[in-house]
Motif scaffolding. Structure first.
Motif, mmCIF file in Angstrom:
data_model
loop_
_atom_site.group_PDB
_atom_site.id
_atom_site.type_symbol
_atom_site.label_atom_id
_atom_site.label_comp_id
_atom_site.label_asym_id
_atom_site.label_seq_id
_atom_site.Cartn_x
_atom_site.Cartn_y
_atom_site.Cartn_z
ATOM 1 N N THR A 222 26.772 105.939 75.511
ATOM 2 C CA THR A 222 25.283 105.685 75.530
ATOM 3 C C THR A 222 24.635 107.038 75.292
ATOM 4 O O THR A 222 23.589 106.991 74.488
ATOM 5 C CB THR A 222 24.761 105.343 77.213
ATOM 6 N N LYS A 226 22.642 107.712 71.226
ATOM 7 C CA LYS A 226 21.224 107.902 71.120
ATOM 8 C C LYS A 226 20.942 108.638 69.826
ATOM 9 O O LYS A 226 21.371 109.766 69.718
ATOM 10 C CB LYS A 226 20.701 108.710 72.596
ATOM 11 N N ASP A 227 19.844 108.041 69.013
ATOM 12 C CA ASP A 227 19.550 108.895 67.795
ATOM 13 C C ASP A 227 19.144 110.335 68.034
ATOM 14 O O ASP A 227 18.179 110.487 68.639
ATOM 15 C CB ASP A 227 18.495 107.870 66.972
ATOM 16 N N PRO A 234 16.102 113.058 75.633
ATOM 17 C CA PRO A 234 17.365 112.653 75.084
ATOM 18 C C PRO A 234 18.068 112.176 76.305
ATOM 19 O O PRO A 234 17.712 112.726 77.426
ATOM 20 C CB PRO A 234 17.963 114.176 74.655
ATOM 21 N N VAL A 235 19.080 111.179 76.117
ATOM 22 C CA VAL A 235 19.825 110.870 77.258
ATOM 23 C C VAL A 235 20.917 111.899 77.805
ATOM 24 O O VAL A 235 21.549 112.412 77.048
ATOM 25 C CB VAL A 235 20.551 109.683 76.712
#
Length: 309
Positions: A222, A226-227, A234-235
């Motif tokens: 995940t 994330k781009d 951000p994750v």
């Protein structure tokens, strides 16, 4: 009930305890056994001689004197710490003493104050005469005290007695003062320390086996998917830092990039791992920098973490 060991065994058990033993003449058979039994034995009795000079003291204790034939003890402990064995068997050293004291010695408990003299002590005690004037001023050299400690401990060890079996003549017969110049309580304390079993060294507890950190594959993907160029927060996932540290160790990621975010640099480094380090199993689009179970498991195996799918 304790039976005295054979004379050679007696001499050897004193030597085994570290005593310097001198065997004098026919000591093994020199005794007063024709006057009465010797044994069972129950304790060790310490005396002072009221004499000066080692040679004179040893000979006096071996031969005795008018009215009191020798041997006057089993061993003479001179000021130089030597133990001179002068007799073995019944010896004229203890005389009559207190039956309550004998009962306490037999029971391995502290003896009461002696107040009567009705029991034959020559039958029941090993006796050691110690060279000293007994005036409270004649010094007791440490080497002599150590010899007393050793012989008492050797006999107690052989028979399985405790230190309450070590008494002075003053503990046995009313009116006696020997030994004078040190206390029997202090001597029993020395003997007790010698008889105490050596402490068993404790083994250090083993260090706990370090547990490997774990990385949750689903949460890591995940974060990785994330781009990196997308706007917004951000994750983040703590496992990302574990993977980044592994990539740093593998020489694929610069240390300043170890920031806990699966950004472009981390993804490029992971792609390099997929192409070259992970067995060269990934090519083209398969080396996309997104962790999969196989490549992540291989990375963990080399760099100390486990994967939770």
């Amino acid at each position: 009930m304790a039976t005295p060991p054979p004379a050679p065994t007696f001499a050897q058990l004193l030597r085994n305890e570290g005593a310097t033993v001198v065997e004098v003449g026919d000591w093994e058979t020199h005794n007063r056994n024709h006057k009465g039994p010797w044994g069972p034995v129950h304790g060790v009795m310490i005396h002072h001689t009221v004499t000066r000079g080692s040679a004179n003291t040893v000979e006096l204790c071996r031969a005795g004197y008018t009215g009191l034939p020798g041997p006057l003890c089993h061993g003479v402990i001179t000021k130089d710490g030597r133990v001179h064995l002068v007799g073995y068997g019944r010896a004229n050293h203890a005389g009559l003493g207190d039956p309550d004291v004998l009962a306490a010695v037999i029971a391995d408990r502290r003896a009461p104050v002696d107040d009567e003299a009705t029991v034959d002590g020559n039958r029941h005690f090993y006796g050691f005469e110690c060279e000293n004037m007994g005036d409270g001023e004649d010094p007791w050299p440490e080497i002599q005290l150590l010899a007393i400690e050793r012989v008492a401990a050797a006999i107690c060890r052989h028979h399985g007695w405790n230190v309450n079996s070590v008494i002075g003549h003053l503990d046995w017969q009313p009116g006696k003062s020997d030994p004078r110049g040190f206390t029997m309580a202090s001597m029993r304390e020395r003997v007790a320390k010698r008889l105490a079993p050596a402490a068993t060294p404790t083994k250090p507890k083993p260090l706990p086996t370090p547990t490997k950190p774990t990385v949750d594959l689903s949460r890591l993907r995940t974060a990785a998917l994330k781009d990196p160029k997308a706007k917004g927060t951000p994750v983040t996932y703590s496992g990302t830092r574990i993977v980044e540290a592994a990539l740093v160790d593998a020489g694929l990621l610069e240390k300043p990039r170890l920031d806990g975010h699966f950004g472009t640099a981390t993804r490029d480094a992971y792609a390099a791992w997929q192409r070259s380090k992970a067995g060269g199993s990934y090519h083209g689009d398969d080396a996309d920098g997104v962790p999969g179970k196989d490549s992540l498991t291989r990375l963990g195996a080399k760099h100390g973490f486990t994967v939770v799918a």
